[in-house]
Design a protein around this motif. Structure first.
Motif, PDB file in Angstrom:
ATOM      1  N   VAL A 205     121.061  -0.828  83.815  1.00  0.00           N
ATOM      2  CA  VAL A 205     121.405   0.488  83.275  1.00  0.00           C
ATOM      3  C   VAL A 205     122.451   0.318  82.180  1.00  0.00           C
ATOM      4  O   VAL A 205     123.353  -0.510  82.294  1.00  0.00           O
ATOM      5  CB  VAL A 205     121.963   1.403  84.391  1.00  0.00           C
ATOM      6  CG1 VAL A 205     122.527   2.699  83.816  1.00  0.00           C
ATOM      7  CG2 VAL A 205     120.892   1.694  85.425  1.00  0.00           C
ATOM      8  N   THR A 206     122.310   1.090  81.116  1.00  0.00           N
ATOM      9  CA  THR A 206     123.349   1.127  80.086  1.00  0.00           C
ATOM     10  C   THR A 206     124.133   2.425  80.238  1.00  0.00           C
ATOM     11  O   THR A 206     123.543   3.507  80.306  1.00  0.00           O
ATOM     12  CB  THR A 206     122.726   1.072  78.678  1.00  0.00           C
ATOM     13  OG1 THR A 206     122.025  -0.176  78.551  1.00  0.00           O
ATOM     14  CG2 THR A 206     123.798   1.180  77.599  1.00  0.00           C
ATOM     15  N   ILE A 207     125.441   2.289  80.301  1.00  0.00           N
ATOM     16  CA  ILE A 207     126.302   3.473  80.388  1.00  0.00           C
ATOM     17  C   ILE A 207     126.757   3.826  78.977  1.00  0.00           C
ATOM     18  O   ILE A 207     127.260   2.963  78.249  1.00  0.00           O
ATOM     19  CB  ILE A 207     127.542   3.188  81.267  1.00  0.00           C
ATOM     20  CG1 ILE A 207     127.135   2.672  82.654  1.00  0.00           C
ATOM     21  CG2 ILE A 207     128.427   4.420  81.362  1.00  0.00           C
ATOM     22  CD1 ILE A 207     126.418   3.661  83.519  1.00  0.00           C
ATOM     23  N   VAL A 208     126.566   5.072  78.599  1.00  0.00           N
ATOM     24  CA  VAL A 208     127.083   5.537  77.311  1.00  0.00           C
ATOM     25  C   VAL A 208     128.024   6.701  77.567  1.00  0.00           C
ATOM     26  O   VAL A 208     127.629   7.709  78.159  1.00  0.00           O
ATOM     27  CB  VAL A 208     125.951   5.991  76.366  1.00  0.00           C
ATOM     28  CG1 VAL A 208     126.550   6.392  75.005  1.00  0.00           C
ATOM     29  CG2 VAL A 208     124.912   4.902  76.198  1.00  0.00           C
ATOM     30  N   ARG A 209     129.257   6.543  77.150  1.00  0.00           N
ATOM     31  CA  ARG A 209     130.217   7.642  77.229  1.00  0.00           C
ATOM     32  C   ARG A 209     130.388   8.216  75.827  1.00  0.00           C
ATOM     33  O   ARG A 209     130.444   7.477  74.854  1.00  0.00           O
ATOM     34  CB  ARG A 209     131.570   7.150  77.751  1.00  0.00           C
ATOM     35  CG  ARG A 209     131.527   6.564  79.150  1.00  0.00           C
ATOM     36  CD  ARG A 209     132.946   6.384  79.686  1.00  0.00           C
ATOM     37  NE  ARG A 209     133.760   5.540  78.833  1.00  0.00           N
ATOM     38  CZ  ARG A 209     133.796   4.209  78.924  1.00  0.00           C
ATOM     39  NH1 ARG A 209     133.055   3.582  79.832  1.00  0.00           N
ATOM     40  NH2 ARG A 209     134.553   3.508  78.110  1.00  0.00           N
TER      41      ARG A 209
ATOM     42  N   TYR B   2     126.213   9.132  80.045  1.00  0.00           N
ATOM     43  CA  TYR B   2     124.771   8.927  80.233  1.00  0.00           C
ATOM     44  C   TYR B   2     124.530   7.629  80.966  1.00  0.00           C
ATOM     45  O   TYR B   2     125.228   6.635  80.748  1.00  0.00           O
ATOM     46  CB  TYR B   2     124.069   8.804  78.878  1.00  0.00           C
ATOM     47  CG  TYR B   2     123.948  10.068  78.083  1.00  0.00           C
ATOM     48  CD1 TYR B   2     122.815  10.872  78.193  1.00  0.00           C
ATOM     49  CD2 TYR B   2     124.956  10.456  77.200  1.00  0.00           C
ATOM     50  CE1 TYR B   2     122.693  12.047  77.439  1.00  0.00           C
ATOM     51  CE2 TYR B   2     124.844  11.618  76.455  1.00  0.00           C
ATOM     52  CZ  TYR B   2     123.708  12.406  76.578  1.00  0.00           C
ATOM     53  OH  TYR B   2     123.587  13.546  75.838  1.00  0.00           O
ATOM     54  N   ARG B   3     123.519   7.618  81.815  1.00  0.00           N
ATOM     55  CA  ARG B   3     122.941   6.385  82.338  1.00  0.00           C
ATOM     56  C   ARG B   3     121.576   6.247  81.673  1.00  0.00           C
ATOM     57  O   ARG B   3     120.683   7.049  81.912  1.00  0.00           O
ATOM     58  CB  ARG B   3     122.742   6.478  83.859  1.00  0.00           C
ATOM     59  CG  ARG B   3     124.019   6.449  84.685  1.00  0.00           C
ATOM     60  CD  ARG B   3     123.726   6.805  86.140  1.00  0.00           C
ATOM     61  NE  ARG B   3     122.694   5.939  86.712  1.00  0.00           N
ATOM     62  CZ  ARG B   3     122.937   4.755  87.277  1.00  0.00           C
ATOM     63  NH1 ARG B   3     124.179   4.315  87.357  1.00  0.00           N
ATOM     64  NH2 ARG B   3     121.961   4.028  87.769  1.00  0.00           N
ATOM     65  N   LEU B   4     121.449   5.274  80.808  1.00  0.00           N
ATOM     66  CA  LEU B   4     120.195   5.099  80.073  1.00  0.00           C
ATOM     67  C   LEU B   4     119.484   3.840  80.560  1.00  0.00           C
ATOM     68  O   LEU B   4     120.128   2.832  80.876  1.00  0.00           O
ATOM     69  CB  LEU B   4     120.465   4.986  78.569  1.00  0.00           C
ATOM     70  CG  LEU B   4     121.152   6.187  77.912  1.00  0.00           C
ATOM     71  CD1 LEU B   4     121.282   5.946  76.392  1.00  0.00           C
ATOM     72  CD2 LEU B   4     120.411   7.494  78.166  1.00  0.00           C
TER      73      LEU B   4
ATOM     74  N   ILE C 190     113.358   4.817  75.855  1.00  0.00           N
ATOM     75  CA  ILE C 190     114.594   4.977  76.634  1.00  0.00           C
ATOM     76  C   ILE C 190     114.453   6.230  77.490  1.00  0.00           C
ATOM     77  O   ILE C 190     113.837   7.215  77.074  1.00  0.00           O
ATOM     78  CB  ILE C 190     115.814   5.123  75.693  1.00  0.00           C
ATOM     79  CG1 ILE C 190     115.994   3.830  74.880  1.00  0.00           C
ATOM     80  CG2 ILE C 190     117.084   5.449  76.462  1.00  0.00           C
ATOM     81  CD1 ILE C 190     117.067   3.924  73.801  1.00  0.00           C
ATOM     82  N   ALA C 191     115.005   6.181  78.693  1.00  0.00           N
ATOM     83  CA  ALA C 191     115.013   7.373  79.557  1.00  0.00           C
ATOM     84  C   ALA C 191     116.400   7.578  80.140  1.00  0.00           C
ATOM     85  O   ALA C 191     117.187   6.635  80.253  1.00  0.00           O
ATOM     86  CB  ALA C 191     113.988   7.215  80.681  1.00  0.00           C
ATOM     87  N   MET C 192     116.663   8.841  80.513  1.00  0.00           N
ATOM     88  CA  MET C 192     117.938   9.175  81.154  1.00  0.00           C
ATOM     89  C   MET C 192     117.793   8.996  82.654  1.00  0.00           C
ATOM     90  O   MET C 192     116.929   9.598  83.282  1.00  0.00           O
ATOM     91  CB  MET C 192     118.293  10.641  80.890  1.00  0.00           C
ATOM     92  CG  MET C 192     118.974  10.886  79.582  1.00  0.00           C
ATOM     93  SD  MET C 192     119.563  12.605  79.482  1.00  0.00           S
ATOM     94  CE  MET C 192     118.040  13.494  79.237  1.00  0.00           C
ATOM     95  N   ASP C 193     118.680   8.204  83.212  1.00  0.00           N
ATOM     96  CA  ASP C 193     118.700   8.006  84.657  1.00  0.00           C
ATOM     97  C   ASP C 193     119.893   8.741  85.271  1.00  0.00           C
ATOM     98  O   ASP C 193     120.177   8.602  86.450  1.00  0.00           O
ATOM     99  CB  ASP C 193     118.773   6.505  84.963  1.00  0.00           C
ATOM    100  CG  ASP C 193     118.503   6.212  86.427  1.00  0.00           C
ATOM    101  OD1 ASP C 193     117.487   6.708  86.938  1.00  0.00           O
ATOM    102  OD2 ASP C 193     119.321   5.512  87.050  1.00  0.00           O
ATOM    103  N   GLY C 194     120.574   9.486  84.429  1.00  0.00           N
ATOM    104  CA  GLY C 194     121.709  10.266  84.885  1.00  0.00           C
ATOM    105  C   GLY C 194     122.446  10.826  83.688  1.00  0.00           C
ATOM    106  O   GLY C 194     122.455  10.218  82.608  1.00  0.00           O
ATOM    107  N   LYS C 195     123.014  12.032  83.860  1.00  0.00           N
ATOM    108  CA  LYS C 195     123.824  12.624  82.792  1.00  0.00           C
ATOM    109  C   LYS C 195     124.878  13.492  83.468  1.00  0.00           C
ATOM    110  O   LYS C 195     124.540  14.397  84.238  1.00  0.00           O
ATOM    111  CB  LYS C 195     122.942  13.469  81.861  1.00  0.00           C
ATOM    112  CG  LYS C 195     123.718  14.132  80.722  1.00  0.00           C
ATOM    113  CD  LYS C 195     122.804  14.953  79.819  1.00  0.00           C
ATOM    114  CE  LYS C 195     123.597  15.617  78.700  1.00  0.00           C
ATOM    115  NZ  LYS C 195     122.761  16.519  77.875  1.00  0.00           N
ATOM    116  N   VAL C 196     126.120  13.204  83.186  1.00  0.00           N
ATOM    117  CA  VAL C 196     127.225  13.980  83.750  1.00  0.00           C
ATOM    118  C   VAL C 196     128.000  14.595  82.588  1.00  0.00           C
ATOM    119  O   VAL C 196     128.522  13.878  81.731  1.00  0.00           O
ATOM    120  CB  VAL C 196     128.160  13.094  84.594  1.00  0.00           C
ATOM    121  CG1 VAL C 196     129.324  13.919  85.147  1.00  0.00           C
ATOM    122  CG2 VAL C 196     127.389  12.430  85.733  1.00  0.00           C
TER     123      VAL C 196
END
Lengths: 173, 421
Positions: A115-119, A141-143, A150-156
């Motif tokens: 997973v790639t974390i993007v803040r 984002y968890r991409l 690319i897909a989102m595996d989480g978004k806070v």
């Protein structure tokens, strides 16, 4: 070794695990455009099946499932939310406030399991009923890489004023 | 003041079946309300679980006035004005927490959780001119009923229990949502809308709007649950409980959560029930918890600022004549199974709050009322629906149709009484 050199030392992660900044930015900007244009059905397709969309209340919360949130959506709730927003029968979203958002201050970091974390920072301006509001937010984002890209595996989305009174929101952050 | 030309003052603005538009938009009336109503009755400030330990505090309001609810080391609950007695700075800007002292950030005056002024920096300069016992944080008269904390500026007011009267029985029923555990606050949603506070007050016993405004919420439910939320079609009722309080029963089956425990467990709770069984809960206990997690079947509206609304506390705070702040306080089981509390929170998020499937449409509707009230200065707000009592209804002789505006009429008669006093 000085502290400065320590912070410059690259993390020991295989390069192919991390989505490059330019790709991550392109994905997030595309998502931002979808949300401003309220192209919500296409937005649903950006998600992995198990990804969770969270708008927390408490700013230091880490266990979102065990806390009360403004939104805590699994795939089923996301689909139901989009159906509601696009139904034409919800007076707060037919029409909703208009929105324009920008995202910047991107920081890309490797997460676990590929997973790639993007803040990043998000500035959103909304307008309805003669009133313009600005909402700042920190977004994480968890991409993940998928066959399609690319897909989102989480978004806070932690709103700057998440723990203060908001208002009826008829769109998506 | 924008009033009908009958010369009778506030009393003329409220008739049996209608109220004047000025009640929503006249700032002078709002100022009088803050004085004659919010400084003269019991106002809800919190739930005991929000100040769970000695030293706990939370910020709240009585009308427009900021207060702090505290629990002292003697386990007493106090409600204190959030204002230093020296030069008025707030002594607390944290929403909630634990402390042994409030220190004014301006000149360092410090107060105990009972409000007593403890220490004043460089006090010798005052000489004999400062008697510390004369300058505590102002403490309001405070009473509780079944965990609900109320405060009042009116020292000689009737006891809280007398004020609640017929509402007490319904508070007791509401608290059965603890499933035998004490009720605990799990968190709260907060939002504001651009409209007068009484628009929200009216809404809590307004079943008439539910299938219209909340169509998209109903559409998001499974068929079984959608039937449960057929609020107009289950023989419910609305009742005036006195003192401005009112009751709206929408789902009679869910009035008493300790009854009908042998009914089949609804599909949407099957997973939770299994999880509880796996944790070792006995069958009866599983049924009791699951039924409580689903929430109650009625809204109890307590004049002027709080409701026990199906599964949560709904609190209003008047900000100005055309701005109101709302809190939807989620509750659960203190010491009960975490899986049950998690589901309570997910259900709460589904309908409530700034991005729920229900609240944003309520807020928009209320704002539309305020916007519409900008025209037709001489018109009236009609609350005449369902005046006749229902015949042969099992709940008694004084109840009206579930979609009747009886609760609004009850609140406005109390408004009239207090504003004319």
């Amino acid at each position: 070794m000085s502290t400065l050199e320590q912070t410059r030392e690259p993390k020991m992660t295989e390069p192919h695990d991390v989505i490059p900044l330019a790709d991550a930015c392109a994905f997030i900007w595309r998502e931002a455009e979808m949300l401003d244009q309220q192209d919500y059905k296409a937005w649903l397709d950006l998600w992995t099946e198990k990804g969770i969309y969270v708008i927390p209340i408490e700013r230091d919360e880490t266990d979102y499932a065990s806390a009360l949130n403004i939104a805590y959506d699994d795939a089923g709730m996301r689909a139901a939310r989009v159906k509601r927003l696009k139904s034409g029968f919800s007076m707060s979203s037919a029409p909703s406030a208009r929105t324009v958002r920008t995202t910047s201050r991107f920081v890309v970091e490797p997460g676990e399991d590929g997973v790639t974390i993007v803040r990043c920072a998000q500035m959103l301006v909304e307008f309805k009923f003669e009133r313009t509001r600005v909402v700042g937010a920190d977004v994480v984002y968890r991409l993940v890489r998928t066959e399609g890209g690319i897909a989102m595996d989480g978004k806070v989305v932690t709103l700057l004023n998440s723990d203060e009174p908001l208002w009826g929101v008829g769109y998506l952050f | 003041m924008d009033m009908p030309a009958t010369g009778g003052g506030f009393a003329d603005l409220v008739q049996d079946d209608r109220v004047h538009t000025a009640l929503y938009k006249d700032p002078a009336i709002f100022d009088e309300e803050m004085d004659r109503i919010f400084k003269n009755t019991w106002v809800w400030v919190g739930h005991v679980s929000e100040v769970p330990q000695k030293g706990s505090f939370k910020k709240s309001w009585v009308g427009q006035q900021p207060v702090i609810v505290t629990r002292t080391k003697d386990d007493e609950i106090h409600v204190l004005l959030n204002r230093c007695r020296h030069r008025a700075a707030t002594v607390c800007e944290k929403m909630k927490g634990k402390t042994s002292v409030f220190v004014c950030p301006y000149h360092g005056w410090s107060y105990g959780l009972d409000g007593k002024l403890r220490a004043v920096p460089h006090s010798s300069v005052y000489g004999e001119d400062l008697d510390k016992s004369q300058f505590p944080l102002v403490s309001l008269r405070t009473e509780q009923y079944n965990g609900m904390i109320f405060a009042t500026f009116k020292d000689d007011i009737e006891p809280l229990e007398d004020f609640l009267g017929g509402a007490k029985k319904w508070i007791d029923l509401f608290m059965k949502q603890g499933a035998g555990y004490p009720v605990k606050v799990l968190g709260e949603h907060q939002f504001r809308f651009g409209g007068n506070w009484k628009i929200q007050l009216e809404n809590t016993t307004d079943a008439y709007h539910f299938p219209i405004v909340h169509k998209t919420f109903l559409d998001s439910l499974d068929a079984e649950t959608e039937n449960v939320f057929d609020v107009l079609g289950q023989g419910g009722w609305v009742e005036d409980l006195g003192n401005g309080h009112s009751l709206m029963v929408m789902i009679p089956d869910l009035v008493d959560l300790e009854e009908n425990l042998d009914a089949p467990i609804p599909e949407r709770f099957a997973e939770l029930a299994q999880e509880l069984r796996d944790e070792g809960y006995e069958d009866l206990e599983v049924r009791r918890i699951v039924r409580a997690v689903g929430g109650g079947g009625f809204n109890l509206n307590l004049f002027p600022n709080v409701a026990c609304s199906m599964a949560f506390f709904r609190v209003l705070r008047p900000v100005s004549v055309d701005e109101t702040e709302i809190r939807h306080v989620a509750i659960g089981m203190d010491g009960g199974p975490e899986a049950g509390n998690r589901m309570r929170m997910r259900l709460h998020e589904h309908f409530q709050g700034p991005m729920g499937f229900g609240s944003p449409d309520d807020a928009e509707g209320w704002e539309r009322v305020q916007r519409g009230a900008a025209s037709g200065d001489d018109l009236w707000i009609m609350v005449n629906r369902g005046k006749e009592p229902l015949v042969d209804h099992p709940a008694g002789e004084a109840v009206t149709d579930v979609s009747a505006e009886t609760g609004m009429r009850a609140a406005y008669q109390m408004w009239k009484r207090m504003m004319s006093a």
